[in-house]
Design a protein around this motif. Structure first.
Motif, PDB file in Angstrom:
ATOM      1  N   SER A  38       0.861  -1.187   0.000  1.00 22.39           N
ATOM      2  CA  SER A  38       0.000   0.000   0.000  1.00 22.39           C
ATOM      3  C   SER A  38       0.898   1.239   0.000  1.00 22.39           C
ATOM      4  O   SER A  38       2.108   1.121   0.200  1.00 22.39           O
ATOM      5  CB  SER A  38      -0.891   0.014   1.249  1.00 22.39           C
ATOM      6  N   VAL A 159      18.122  10.865  -4.585  1.00 21.82           N
ATOM      7  CA  VAL A 159      17.487  10.871  -5.890  1.00 21.82           C
ATOM      8  C   VAL A 159      17.309  12.308  -6.372  1.00 21.82           C
ATOM      9  O   VAL A 159      16.905  13.197  -5.621  1.00 21.82           O
ATOM     10  CB  VAL A 159      16.138  10.104  -5.876  1.00 21.82           C
ATOM     11  N   TRP A 179      18.982  -5.900  -3.646  1.00 23.68           N
ATOM     12  CA  TRP A 179      18.984  -5.057  -4.840  1.00 23.68           C
ATOM     13  C   TRP A 179      20.337  -4.354  -4.895  1.00 23.68           C
ATOM     14  O   TRP A 179      21.064  -4.316  -3.906  1.00 23.68           O
ATOM     15  CB  TRP A 179      17.821  -4.063  -4.845  1.00 23.68           C
ATOM     16  N   TRP A 192      13.644   1.476 -11.405  1.00 25.35           N
ATOM     17  CA  TRP A 192      14.248   0.696 -10.311  1.00 25.35           C
ATOM     18  C   TRP A 192      13.199  -0.116  -9.554  1.00 25.35           C
ATOM     19  O   TRP A 192      13.528  -1.114  -8.927  1.00 25.35           O
ATOM     20  CB  TRP A 192      15.114   1.553  -9.392  1.00 25.35           C
ATOM     21  N   HIS A 193      11.913   0.311  -9.619  1.00 26.82           N
ATOM     22  CA  HIS A 193      10.853  -0.494  -8.996  1.00 26.82           C
ATOM     23  C   HIS A 193      10.343  -1.593  -9.929  1.00 26.82           C
ATOM     24  O   HIS A 193       9.394  -2.317  -9.578  1.00 26.82           O
ATOM     25  CB  HIS A 193       9.676   0.389  -8.562  1.00 26.82           C
ATOM     26  N   PRO A 195      11.201  -4.676 -10.746  1.00 27.30           N
ATOM     27  CA  PRO A 195      11.016  -6.064 -10.301  1.00 27.30           C
ATOM     28  C   PRO A 195       9.904  -6.299  -9.283  1.00 27.30           C
ATOM     29  O   PRO A 195       9.553  -7.446  -9.015  1.00 27.30           O
ATOM     30  CB  PRO A 195      12.369  -6.403  -9.629  1.00 27.30           C
ATOM     31  N   PHE A 205       2.859   2.791  -7.374  1.00 26.44           N
ATOM     32  CA  PHE A 205       4.030   3.593  -7.735  1.00 26.44           C
ATOM     33  C   PHE A 205       3.634   4.910  -8.405  1.00 26.44           C
ATOM     34  O   PHE A 205       4.309   5.920  -8.220  1.00 26.44           O
ATOM     35  CB  PHE A 205       5.004   2.768  -8.581  1.00 26.44           C
ATOM     36  N   ARG A 223       7.792   5.489   5.753  1.00 27.58           N
ATOM     37  CA  ARG A 223       6.984   4.272   5.602  1.00 27.58           C
ATOM     38  C   ARG A 223       7.815   3.113   6.122  1.00 27.58           C
ATOM     39  O   ARG A 223       9.036   3.215   6.267  1.00 27.58           O
ATOM     40  CB  ARG A 223       6.564   4.043   4.152  1.00 27.58           C
ATOM     41  N   ASN A 225       8.828  -0.963   5.460  1.00 30.95           N
ATOM     42  CA  ASN A 225       8.833  -2.096   4.550  1.00 30.95           C
ATOM     43  C   ASN A 225       9.465  -3.263   5.316  1.00 30.95           C
ATOM     44  O   ASN A 225      10.125  -3.053   6.329  1.00 30.95           O
ATOM     45  CB  ASN A 225       9.651  -1.754   3.302  1.00 30.95           C
ATOM     46  N   LEU A 269      12.052   9.927   3.934  1.00 29.39           N
ATOM     47  CA  LEU A 269      12.335  10.700   2.715  1.00 29.39           C
ATOM     48  C   LEU A 269      12.371  12.174   3.055  1.00 29.39           C
ATOM     49  O   LEU A 269      11.436  12.686   3.687  1.00 29.39           O
ATOM     50  CB  LEU A 269      11.251  10.431   1.671  1.00 29.39           C
TER      51      LEU A 269
HETATM   52  C1  HEM Z   1      11.206  -1.892  -3.489  1.00 28.03           C
HETATM   53  C2  HEM Z   1      13.926   2.087  -3.915  1.00 28.03           C
HETATM   54  C3  HEM Z   1      10.183   4.849  -2.562  1.00 28.03           C
HETATM   55  C4  HEM Z   1       7.395   0.917  -2.490  1.00 28.03           C
HETATM   56  C5  HEM Z   1      12.248  -1.037  -3.775  1.00 28.03           C
HETATM   57  C6  HEM Z   1      13.525  -1.444  -4.286  1.00 28.03           C
HETATM   58  C7  HEM Z   1      14.286  -0.333  -4.396  1.00 28.03           C
HETATM   59  C8  HEM Z   1      13.489   0.788  -3.972  1.00 28.03           C
HETATM   60  C9  HEM Z   1      15.718  -0.236  -4.874  1.00 28.03           C
HETATM   61  C10 HEM Z   1      13.971  -2.877  -4.621  1.00 28.03           C
HETATM   62  C11 HEM Z   1      13.505  -3.234  -6.030  1.00 28.03           C
HETATM   63  C12 HEM Z   1      14.146  -4.523  -6.519  1.00 28.03           C
HETATM   64  O1  HEM Z   1      13.617  -5.606  -6.213  1.00 28.03           O
HETATM   65  O2  HEM Z   1      15.178  -4.459  -7.208  1.00 28.03           O
HETATM   66  C13 HEM Z   1      13.147   3.172  -3.564  1.00 28.03           C
HETATM   67  C14 HEM Z   1      13.615   4.542  -3.523  1.00 28.03           C
HETATM   68  C15 HEM Z   1      12.551   5.316  -3.163  1.00 28.03           C
HETATM   69  C16 HEM Z   1      11.433   4.435  -2.960  1.00 28.03           C
HETATM   70  C17 HEM Z   1      15.036   5.010  -3.835  1.00 28.03           C
HETATM   71  C18 HEM Z   1      12.453   6.803  -2.962  1.00 28.03           C
HETATM   72  C19 HEM Z   1      13.031   7.706  -3.691  1.00 28.03           C
HETATM   73  C20 HEM Z   1       9.110   4.018  -2.429  1.00 28.03           C
HETATM   74  C21 HEM Z   1       7.792   4.451  -2.031  1.00 28.03           C
HETATM   75  C22 HEM Z   1       6.993   3.342  -2.030  1.00 28.03           C
HETATM   76  C23 HEM Z   1       7.824   2.212  -2.406  1.00 28.03           C
HETATM   77  C24 HEM Z   1       7.422   5.883  -1.666  1.00 28.03           C
HETATM   78  C25 HEM Z   1       5.530   3.163  -1.706  1.00 28.03           C
HETATM   79  C26 HEM Z   1       4.756   4.018  -1.205  1.00 28.03           C
HETATM   80  C27 HEM Z   1       8.204  -0.177  -2.688  1.00 28.03           C
HETATM   81  C28 HEM Z   1       7.744  -1.554  -2.556  1.00 28.03           C
HETATM   82  C29 HEM Z   1       8.849  -2.360  -2.815  1.00 28.03           C
HETATM   83  C30 HEM Z   1       9.950  -1.470  -3.137  1.00 28.03           C
HETATM   84  C31 HEM Z   1       6.332  -2.018  -2.186  1.00 28.03           C
HETATM   85  C32 HEM Z   1       8.910  -3.894  -2.697  1.00 28.03           C
HETATM   86  C33 HEM Z   1       9.471  -4.196  -1.325  1.00 28.03           C
HETATM   87  C34 HEM Z   1       9.327  -5.601  -0.795  1.00 28.03           C
HETATM   88  O3  HEM Z   1       8.339  -6.286  -1.045  1.00 28.03           O
HETATM   89  O4  HEM Z   1      10.215  -6.013  -0.009  1.00 28.03           O
HETATM   90  N1  HEM Z   1      12.240   0.337  -3.598  1.00 28.03           N
HETATM   91  N2  HEM Z   1      11.834   3.151  -3.213  1.00 28.03           N
HETATM   92  N3  HEM Z   1       9.099   2.666  -2.644  1.00 28.03           N
HETATM   93  N4  HEM Z   1       9.522  -0.154  -3.035  1.00 28.03           N
HETATM   94 FE1  HEM Z   1      10.661   1.484  -3.170  1.00 28.03          FE
END
Ligand code: HEM
Length: 343
Positions: A38, A159, A179, A192-193, A195, A205, A223, A225, A269
């Motif tokens: 979410s 970023v 990652w 980058w998202h 996968p 996203f 948030r 995770n 952030l």
């Molecule tokens: C996963 C970076 C902001 C939601 C990831 C991944 C990276 C990343 C590198 C791993 C992707 C992979 O599998 O290679 C970032 C960066 C952000 C950012 C640099 C800010 C500039 C957000 C925000 C959200 C979000 C604001 C949602 C509101 C997610 C989700 C995953 C993910 C749901 C999968 C995580 C999991 O299931 O373990 N993000 N993210 N991200 N990101 Fe972000």
């Protein structure tokens, strides 16, 4: 507040443990008995005393050991820290933000003194006392982002914002959940998202990017995770998959409580003042299942959450083999009674 820093390891003999105090302040991420992605963002404001939200940049008992582990990772693989040339103003923004927060909230451990552009930074736990000129990288032993993120817990991405998108143009990433900064550097938010399963289809996203493009200075957001890791290993990078991937095969019904760790990322952030870039902090907290079940309501909830996961998330988080073992082991702590909403 004075912290007693632990001497411990996140590799080889894995001596990492949480004190009782740290278990109580663990950021358990589930406010209900099931889980789905979410846009779970809220203002990053100070929370309760003795919680990880007490200070906006949290320093805990694992600080010194985590910094030692980071130094080892960087020695083996310097590409875990990278910055594109146009990110120098943002690097100084990050140095300022982290120094000011650490010094303000942990005066027993950090001191920052400013005399115009001449700054003195004292980091007592790490035995550092440096004087430098803010804005002049030649006065520091490392570039500014690397200098300060070798002294701050968590991974860091900076970023850049342009063309209505965010671009991963700098970072210090040594404690990531599978990652790679070296792979993602220069990519945009959707790339980058790429996968991540399910979240794109349900518009997470699109909404998250829109929100972040409007992030205001002085109003950071956060948030949580989570994932699971075998052994308290910080560096679960694709680069070192050959070291930690096989660990998954070592989990048995007898050792699952010690080996499996819930890994929670407190992500914050921050809009940066000079560069207009955004700092993304990924602060990682580890807790073994044995430590976690000492809090009965967490012990009841976690097996229910693991039971509820969609197959795509089970696969993405690498839980396929060990999820049934965890559910079996945890279920003895679940008496079936209802859990309340909230954590
Ligand atoms: C996963 C970076 C902001 C939601 C990831 C991944 C990276 C990343 C590198 C791993 C992707 C992979 O599998 O290679 C970032 C960066 C952000 C950012 C640099 C800010 C500039 C957000 C925000 C959200 C979000 C604001 C949602 C509101 C997610 C989700 C995953 C993910 C749901 C999968 C995580 C999991 O299931 O373990 N993000 N993210 N991200 N990101 Fe972000």
């Amino acid at each position: 507040m004075t912290i007693t820093f632990k001497s411990e390891t996140f590799r080889d003999d894995f001596t990492f443990r949480n004190s009782l105090y740290n278990i109580r302040r663990f950021p358990f991420p589930f406010d209900r008995d099931d889980y789905m992605y979410s846009v779970n963002m809220e203002p990053h404001v100070r929370g309760k005393a003795d919680s990880v939200f007490e200070n906006l940049v949290d320093v805990d008992e694992h600080y010194v050991a985590e910094m030692q582990d980071r130094a080892k990772v960087l020695k083996e693989d310097p590409l875990r820290c990278q910055a594109l040339p146009h990110m120098m103003a943002a690097q100084w923004d990050v140095l300022e933000l982290l120094m000011e927060h650490q010094a303000q909230d942990y005066p027993a451990h950090f001191t920052l003194t400013k005399d115009g552009d001449r700054w003195r930074w004292i980091n007592r736990p790490m035995g550092i006392d440096d004087t430098f000129t803010f804005g002049d990288p030649s006065t520091l032993p490392y570039p500014p982002m690397e200098y300060i993120t070798r002294q701050a817990q968590g991974d860091f991405c900076i970023v850049d914002q342009r063309d209505n998108n965010l671009w991963m143009d700098a970072g210090m990433v040594t404690t990531q959940a599978d990652w790679s900064l070296d792979f993602d550097i220069g990519m945009n938010f959707m790339e980058w998202h790429g996968p991540v399963p399910l979240a794109h289809q349900i518009g997470i996203f699109d909404r998250a990017l829109k929100f972040l493009l409007n992030l205001q200075q002085g109003k950071p957001t956060r948030r949580l995770n989570w994932t699971m890791t075998v052994n308290p290993r910080l560096d679960t990078s694709p680069e070192n998959y050959h070291k930690w991937g096989p660990d998954r095969l070592t989990v048995t019904p007898e050792n699952v409580g010690q080996k499996m760790h819930l890994r929670v990322e407190l992500q914050s952030l921050w809009r940066l003042p000079r560069s207009n870039a955004i700092l993304f902090v990924i602060r990682c907290y580890l807790i073994s299942l044995e430590e976690l079940v000492t809090v009965p309501k967490w012990a009841r909830r976690l097996p229910r959450v693991l039971q509820s996961l969609p197959p795509e998330i089970i696969d993405y988080k690498g839980l396929t083999r060990n999820r049934p073992l965890m559910i079996d082991w945890l279920s003895k702590y679940d008496d079936g009674s209802p859990t309340s909403a909230g954590i």
